[in-house]
Motif scaffolding. Structure first.
Motif, PDB file in Angstrom:
ATOM      1  N   PRO A 203       3.972  37.362 -26.532  1.00 50.69           N
ATOM      2  CA  PRO A 203       4.495  36.432 -27.681  1.00 50.69           C
ATOM      3  C   PRO A 203       6.015  36.344 -27.393  1.00 50.69           C
ATOM      4  O   PRO A 203       6.727  37.171 -26.726  1.00 50.69           O
ATOM      5  CB  PRO A 203       3.996  37.469 -28.999  1.00 50.69           C
ATOM      6  CG  PRO A 203       4.214  38.673 -28.295  1.00 50.69           C
ATOM      7  CD  PRO A 203       3.765  38.810 -26.886  1.00 50.69           C
ATOM      8  N   GLU A 204       6.546  35.565 -28.064  1.00 50.28           N
ATOM      9  CA  GLU A 204       7.738  35.267 -28.331  1.00 50.28           C
ATOM     10  C   GLU A 204       8.446  36.284 -29.027  1.00 50.28           C
ATOM     11  O   GLU A 204       7.666  37.247 -29.810  1.00 50.28           O
ATOM     12  CB  GLU A 204       8.197  33.809 -29.084  1.00 50.28           C
ATOM     13  CG  GLU A 204       9.698  33.316 -29.203  1.00 50.28           C
ATOM     14  CD  GLU A 204      10.446  33.635 -27.891  1.00 50.28           C
ATOM     15  OE1 GLU A 204      11.301  34.467 -27.459  1.00 50.28           O
ATOM     16  OE2 GLU A 204      10.422  32.489 -27.134  1.00 50.28           O
ATOM     17  N   ALA A 205       9.641  36.594 -28.925  1.00 55.44           N
ATOM     18  CA  ALA A 205      10.445  37.800 -29.420  1.00 55.44           C
ATOM     19  C   ALA A 205      10.716  37.426 -30.907  1.00 55.44           C
ATOM     20  O   ALA A 205      11.218  36.183 -31.319  1.00 55.44           O
ATOM     21  CB  ALA A 205      12.009  37.974 -28.915  1.00 55.44           C
ATOM     22  N   PRO A 206      10.184  38.414 -31.745  1.00 52.15           N
ATOM     23  CA  PRO A 206      10.040  38.068 -33.315  1.00 52.15           C
ATOM     24  C   PRO A 206      11.458  37.905 -33.944  1.00 52.15           C
ATOM     25  O   PRO A 206      11.639  36.772 -34.704  1.00 52.15           O
ATOM     26  CB  PRO A 206       9.527  39.301 -34.028  1.00 52.15           C
ATOM     27  CG  PRO A 206       8.595  39.898 -32.762  1.00 52.15           C
ATOM     28  CD  PRO A 206       9.413  39.516 -31.453  1.00 52.15           C
ATOM     29  N   ALA A 207      12.657  38.447 -33.365  1.00 58.01           N
ATOM     30  CA  ALA A 207      13.839  38.302 -33.649  1.00 58.01           C
ATOM     31  C   ALA A 207      14.278  36.747 -33.337  1.00 58.01           C
ATOM     32  O   ALA A 207      14.979  36.034 -34.415  1.00 58.01           O
ATOM     33  CB  ALA A 207      14.794  39.203 -32.987  1.00 58.01           C
ATOM     34  N   PHE A 208      13.974  36.143 -32.180  1.00 60.64           N
ATOM     35  CA  PHE A 208      14.437  34.861 -32.040  1.00 60.64           C
ATOM     36  C   PHE A 208      13.654  33.938 -32.900  1.00 60.64           C
ATOM     37  O   PHE A 208      14.140  32.897 -33.536  1.00 60.64           O
ATOM     38  CB  PHE A 208      13.955  34.589 -30.696  1.00 60.64           C
ATOM     39  CG  PHE A 208      14.215  32.972 -30.365  1.00 60.64           C
ATOM     40  CD1 PHE A 208      15.248  32.373 -29.806  1.00 60.64           C
ATOM     41  CD2 PHE A 208      13.071  32.066 -30.307  1.00 60.64           C
ATOM     42  CE1 PHE A 208      15.345  31.110 -29.720  1.00 60.64           C
ATOM     43  CE2 PHE A 208      13.133  30.792 -29.931  1.00 60.64           C
ATOM     44  CZ  PHE A 208      14.380  30.131 -29.582  1.00 60.64           C
ATOM     45  N   LEU A 209      12.199  34.111 -33.100  1.00 63.73           N
ATOM     46  CA  LEU A 209      11.645  33.321 -33.901  1.00 63.73           C
ATOM     47  C   LEU A 209      12.062  33.323 -35.501  1.00 63.73           C
ATOM     48  O   LEU A 209      12.150  32.136 -35.990  1.00 63.73           O
ATOM     49  CB  LEU A 209      10.073  33.713 -34.083  1.00 63.73           C
ATOM     50  CG  LEU A 209       9.114  33.614 -32.866  1.00 63.73           C
ATOM     51  CD1 LEU A 209       7.825  33.991 -32.793  1.00 63.73           C
ATOM     52  CD2 LEU A 209       9.083  32.045 -32.331  1.00 63.73           C
ATOM     53  N   ALA A 210      12.432  34.448 -35.896  1.00 64.26           N
ATOM     54  CA  ALA A 210      13.050  34.534 -37.227  1.00 64.26           C
ATOM     55  C   ALA A 210      14.261  33.741 -37.315  1.00 64.26           C
ATOM     56  O   ALA A 210      14.803  33.304 -38.441  1.00 64.26           O
ATOM     57  CB  ALA A 210      13.047  36.016 -37.779  1.00 64.26           C
TER      58      ALA A 210
END
Length: 516
Positions: A203-210
């Motif tokens: 998955p994409e890094a959650p921090a980046f998505l947020a």
């Protein structure tokens, strides 16, 4: 980590660490391949005079280093705008295409081989930017140091594999067979393809998505990494942090230009710290030691080529075992500052001893007697001691610290700067060391010992402890963030990117990671 499992977390971190394998193998195999008789004959280098041969052999090394340097800014906009996952895929694509071009036999062109090495370097440079960043952003605080240290372990393990791949090819294939040099080159495709296909599934890094405002995707990525339902309480705790990060995208400070944000004393301190660690990593003398190790081993009385290669291989093995030990044991024992001071001190002491042993060895001009043999053996031991000290200090910790000290929305740009510094000084040291050895001889090691002393003093008085400090407000407080407004306080809170830790990770911790 709540009631979930670390399987997916470790899988994603392993995929990211494959960029370290690309880095290590590229370094490890090339020196052996460049001297293989089949390689020299294939590219018509075996009849060149010594000066021209040396220049031709420097081409693949220089092309790779230049590519690695420019691969960092090339990957930065991809990492910042398209995401960490996209940059991992980009790194793998460049590397695989580069490795393929090195195997393409078009008029036996060394220029095409060098172009392939250039693409290799571009891929490695982009990978060194994104991988530590991605691992830091997916790891809970309790696992962060260990998983980040896996990156250095991958580098050292792959470098050792590259060294022995070239040696095995020389032993098992005739000098007239092109397989002798093509097989070590082709092995590059293995880590490259593993990274390429692996990056498509993690998955994409959650921090980046947020940070980009896609909170729903961030929650899904977080639940996958933790192997927990989206409505699990521990996921909900981290969702609150995600929501704060999403809110941060609307703040004035968050949308301000990078140059404007450089006015922040806190950010400048972080950039100085990260760049200083990368400079120290190169200036304490590991590359100089790598350059001279075979001569030291032969001076110890192990004069056969095969024995010298064995000792050089053991040197690589020491680095691998040290990286693994740091990853699973040493990183949990003491603070980053302790290991940085320990490493700087022990590296300095061992390289001073090595310098005076080499001085006496060279003074005897290879005359064999008991004293000479004893000094040679001590030289070998100092090489291994240095490798151990470096492997538990500046080797892994420089990458670890740079991946965790910067605010989430500036991390790609800031890490691009520190990573470029790392590659720039690696190029400088690679170019300067042979000249220093030619002009100063054994005293070259005293020059690097001085830098070890400088590193020790700098760490003692100017490097803060980052181990156990949660990303976001706690990290901002560590670097004395003071923007003087309510908005700044809100921004500081929303930058808490320990979203990848469970609720307990949000507690304030001391310098060795213990709750206050």
């Amino acid at each position: 980590m709540a009631n979930g499992s670390t399987r997916n977390l470790y899988l994603a971190a392993t995929v990211a660490c494959m960029t370290g394998a690309l880095f290590g193998y590229s370094v490890g195999y090339i020196g052996g391949v460049l001297v293989l008789p089949s390689f020299l004959h294939h590219f018509h280098l075996d009849k060149l005079p010594p000066a021209e041969l040396a220049a031709a052999q420097a081409g693949p090394v220089s092309a790779w280093l230049v590519g690695a340097l420019f691969g960092v800014p090339l990957g930065m906009p991809i990492c910042s705008r398209l995401g960490r996952k996209s940059c991992l895929t980009f790194s793998a694509l460049l590397y695989v295409v580069g490795a393929t071009l090195q195997l393409v036999d078009v008029n036996k062109s060394l220029a095409l081989f060098n172009f392939g090495r250039l693409l290799n370097g571009l891929g490695v440079g982009a990978g060194t930017l994104v991988s530590p960043m991605y691992i830091c952003e997916i790891a809970p605080l309790s696992e962060r140091g260990m998983l980040l240290s896996g990156y250095q372990t991958a580098i050292q393990a792959a470098a050792l594999a590259g060294f022995w791949a070239a040696c095995a090819a020389h032993s098992n294939f005739s000098d007239s067979s092109s397989l002798q040099w093509k097989i070590p080159v082709a092995v590059q495709l293995l880590p490259g393809l593993l990274l390429l296909f692996g990056s498509l599934f993690v998955p994409e890094a959650p921090a980046f998505l947020a940070d980009k405002g896609d909170l729903d995707a961030a929650v899904a990525a977080l639940a996958w990494l933790r192997r927990l339902p989206r409505d699990d309480p521990s996921v909900k705790d981290e969702v609150e942090v995600l929501e704060n990060i999403k809110a941060a995208t609307a703040t004035k400070e968050h949308s301000a230009g990078f140059l404007r944000q450089l006015r922040s004393r806190s950010l400048r301190k972080r950039l100085i710290l990260g760049s200083g660690l990368m400079i120290a990593q190169n200036m304490v003398g590991l590359n100089a030691l790598n350059y001279y190790a075979p001569v030291i081993f032969m001076s110890a009385g192990f004069t056969s080529v095969s024995t010298s290669l064995l000792l050089t291989g053991l040197f690589g093995l020491v680095k691998v075992l040290t990286a693994i030990s740091f990853m699973f044991v040493f990183v949990k024992m003491r603070s980053n500052r302790f290991w940085l001071k320990f490493g700087s001190a022990v590296c300095g002491i061992s390289i001073v001893i090595l310098a005076f042993c080499v001085r006496d060895i060279l003074a005897y001009d290879h005359i064999r007697d008991d004293r000479f043999d004893a000094q040679g053996v001590v030289s070998v031991l100092m090489v291994y001691v240095f490798a151990f000290a470096f492997g538990v200090s500046l080797g892994p910790i420089s990458w670890n610290v740079c991946s965790e000290i910067f605010p989430s929305h500036l991390k790609a740009k800031c890490c691009a700067i520190t990573t470029c510094v790392q590659w720039l000084f690696q190029i400088v040291i690679a170019g300067v060391t042979p000249h220093l050895l030619a002009s100063l001889g054994w005293a070259t090691y005293l020059v690097y010992a001085v830098f070890c002393a400088i590193s020790f003093v700098w760490v003692t008085f100017f490097v803060p402890e980052t181990k156990g400090v949660a990303l976001g407000k706690d990290m901002d407080d560590l670097f004395e963030l003071s923007l003087g407004s309510a908005v700044a306080e809100e921004h500081s809170i929303t930058e808490v990117t320990s979203l990848l830790a469970d609720g307990r990770c949000l507690a304030r911790r001391d310098s060795v990671g213990l709750p206050i």
